[in-house]
Write a protein that holds these residues in place. Structure first.
Motif: not given
Length: 500
Positions: A40-58
């Motif tokens: 679960e820790t690895e899953v959370r890491r991947g999900l939140l990393g994608l969200v940060v990347a999406h926020a950075r893109t916009g």
């Protein structure tokens, strides 16, 4: 530092679902991003990393709805990696009955007062941001599971647990709600539940705009490997312009391209705009409205015939009759196969003496309006000619074309000034005009911007077209233009479409 909520992008909606060790999913609009993981820790890491990347893109913060086996929550995530909790509720709180007299928290308010911001350091590589994101996300979840200091524990008291009916009944001394004294509709018959009025009901349909994954930019390159990243701001703006240009109107629309000075790029402007509208799927005609011989036929493909506007005039009764067929016009116009528009030539007979009159413009326009949705009229240099003035009477959107050469710029100004002083309708056309400044030579970028600024205070929109060798000589094919030139013409066409 608190995240500025006024900058939050609410669209597309973003949500995270965590299924424990079975992985998770990030949903951005209608685009799903499954994220597997060993735990679960690895899953959370991947999900939140994608969200940060999406926020950075916009370039602005986003709001994320989270759901896992413990409960639901709402997080605010900034492009810099800051994370704030906006709302949370555990499954236990959602399932337990609320004790009588307990004050309920306001919507979108955290169950405890203490803010728990976390910061993700700016990532230098894709591997660094997710690790920090995971630690921040785990700390938030851990805090969600613990009650805030001084907060009463949820759940029934021992007496209420022994007697559930007593727990459900309101205290005898509890005052009646203020709304109880207000006039209400008649109570429902005994034994039947009260019902709301269907007239007050709202739609049950979910409002969701499904966005196609990115095709361009770095997101489009990543998507070519099987991902489905959302488009960036530049691609979204381009899609918005494409949507404007692709509209189908309830009736024909006429666009006139004018400048009383020759060599002002009127013909290339007419051709490129016709190509943008034609490629978008419309029924488009580029019409060379010269009183004698115009240059449009020199810059486009020729069909297997030599017909011109004079041939249309000769067969106008047939073309305007109720028995005419849509394909009948094909014998008179020249199809541009790649750019998907048609061209109507002016008379090319060098020994001819015929000049198009105002009445003939009316006939030609009636034919064009019957067979085409968008009509672009190239024009000559004589703004006093009868056919030029009659063209203006049919115009819905005025386009003033010029280059970076000074006398062409002055010709554009004089054309606008003359129309502004003629009558109320032409003054409105001038005020609502779109000016297009085409760079005459390479290196004219600064000069083009300087001339463009001269017009901005007088018209609705001004666009600069970069120099492109494919526009200089020969037949103009839109697909041969540079990508930056094509984008500039699309933006100009979108501005024109707004006026139609």
């Amino acid at each position: 530092m608190a995240i500025d909520k006024s900058r939050i992008r609410e669209f597309p909606p973003i949500s995270i679902t965590i299924n424990g060790d079975d992985g998770g999913e990030l949903l951005i609009g209608a685009t799903r991003h499954p994220v597997p993981g060993a735990d679960e820790t690895e899953v959370r890491r991947g999900l939140l990393g994608l969200v940060v990347a999406h926020a950075r893109t916009g370039g602005s913060p986003v709001r994320v709805t989270t759901r896992d086996q413990e409960g639901i929550g709402v997080l605010l995530v900034s492009p810099e990696g800051e994370i704030e909790e906006e709302y949370s509720e555990s499954l236990e709180d959602m399932l337990e009955p609320v004790p009588a007299g307990t004050a309920l928290p306001k919507p979108n308010t955290p169950a405890h007062e203490e803010e728990m911001p976390a910061t993700i350091p700016a990532a230098t590589s894709p591997d660094t941001a997710p690790d920090a994101a995971s630690d921040s996300f785990d700390s938030i979840v851990k805090n969600l599971e613990e009650p805030a200091p001084g907060q009463p524990a949820q759940g029934p008291s021992p007496a209420e647990a022994a007697d559930p009916q007593a727990a459900a009944a309101p205290p005898a001394s509890a005052p009646a709600p203020a709304c109880a004294t207000a006039p209400t509709r008649a109570p429902a018959p005994e034994g039947l539940p009260s019902r709301k009025s269907l007239r007050d009901s709202t739609s049950f349909l979910a409002v969701q705009n499904n966005i196609e994954p990115a095709r361009k930019g770095w997101q489009g390159k990543v998507n070519s490997f099987g991902l489905s990243l959302a488009p960036g701001a530049a691609e979204l703006a381009e899609r918005a312009d494409e949507h404007l240009v692709a509209r189908i109107y309830s009736g024909p629309r006429t666009i006139a391209v004018v400048n009383q000075k020759g060599g002002a790029s009127k013909t290339p402007t007419t051709i490129c705009l016709a190509a943008v509208f034609g490629r978008a799927g419309g029924s488009v005609l580029a019409w060379d409205n010269n009183e004698t011989t115009g240059s449009l036929p020199w810059r486009v493909e020729r069909g297997d015939h030599a017909s011109s506007a004079l041939n249309v005039l000769a067969r106008s009764s047939r073309l305007l009759s109720d028995t005419a067929r849509a394909a009948d016009i094909n014998a008179f116009v020249h199809r541009q196969t790649a750019d998907k528009y048609d061209a109507l030539f002016s008379d090319q007979d060098i020994d001819g003496e015929h000049e198009i009159s105002a009445d003939e413009v009316d006939v030609l326009h009636a034919v064009a309006s019957k067979y085409f949705n968008v009509v672009l009229m190239d024009s000559g240099n004589n703004h006093r000619a009868a056919n030029w003035r009659q063209m203006i009477r049919h115009t819905d959107q005025l386009v003033v074309s010029t280059t970076t050469v000074e006398d062409r710029v002055e010709g554009a100004r004089l054309t606008l000034q003359g129309l502004a002083g003629r009558d109320e309708r032409t003054a409105q056309l001038a005020a609502n005009a779109v000016v297009i400044v085409s760079q005459e030579q390479p290196g004219h970028e600064k000069l083009a911007r300087l001339h463009a600024e001269k017009f901005r205070q007088y018209v609705r929109a001004v666009h600069v077209i970069p120099f492109d060798p494919a526009l200089k000589d020969g037949v103009i094919h839109f697909g041969a233009l540079r990508a930056v030139t094509q984008r500039a013409w699309l933006a100009a066409a979108a501005s024109i479409a707004k006026g139609l």
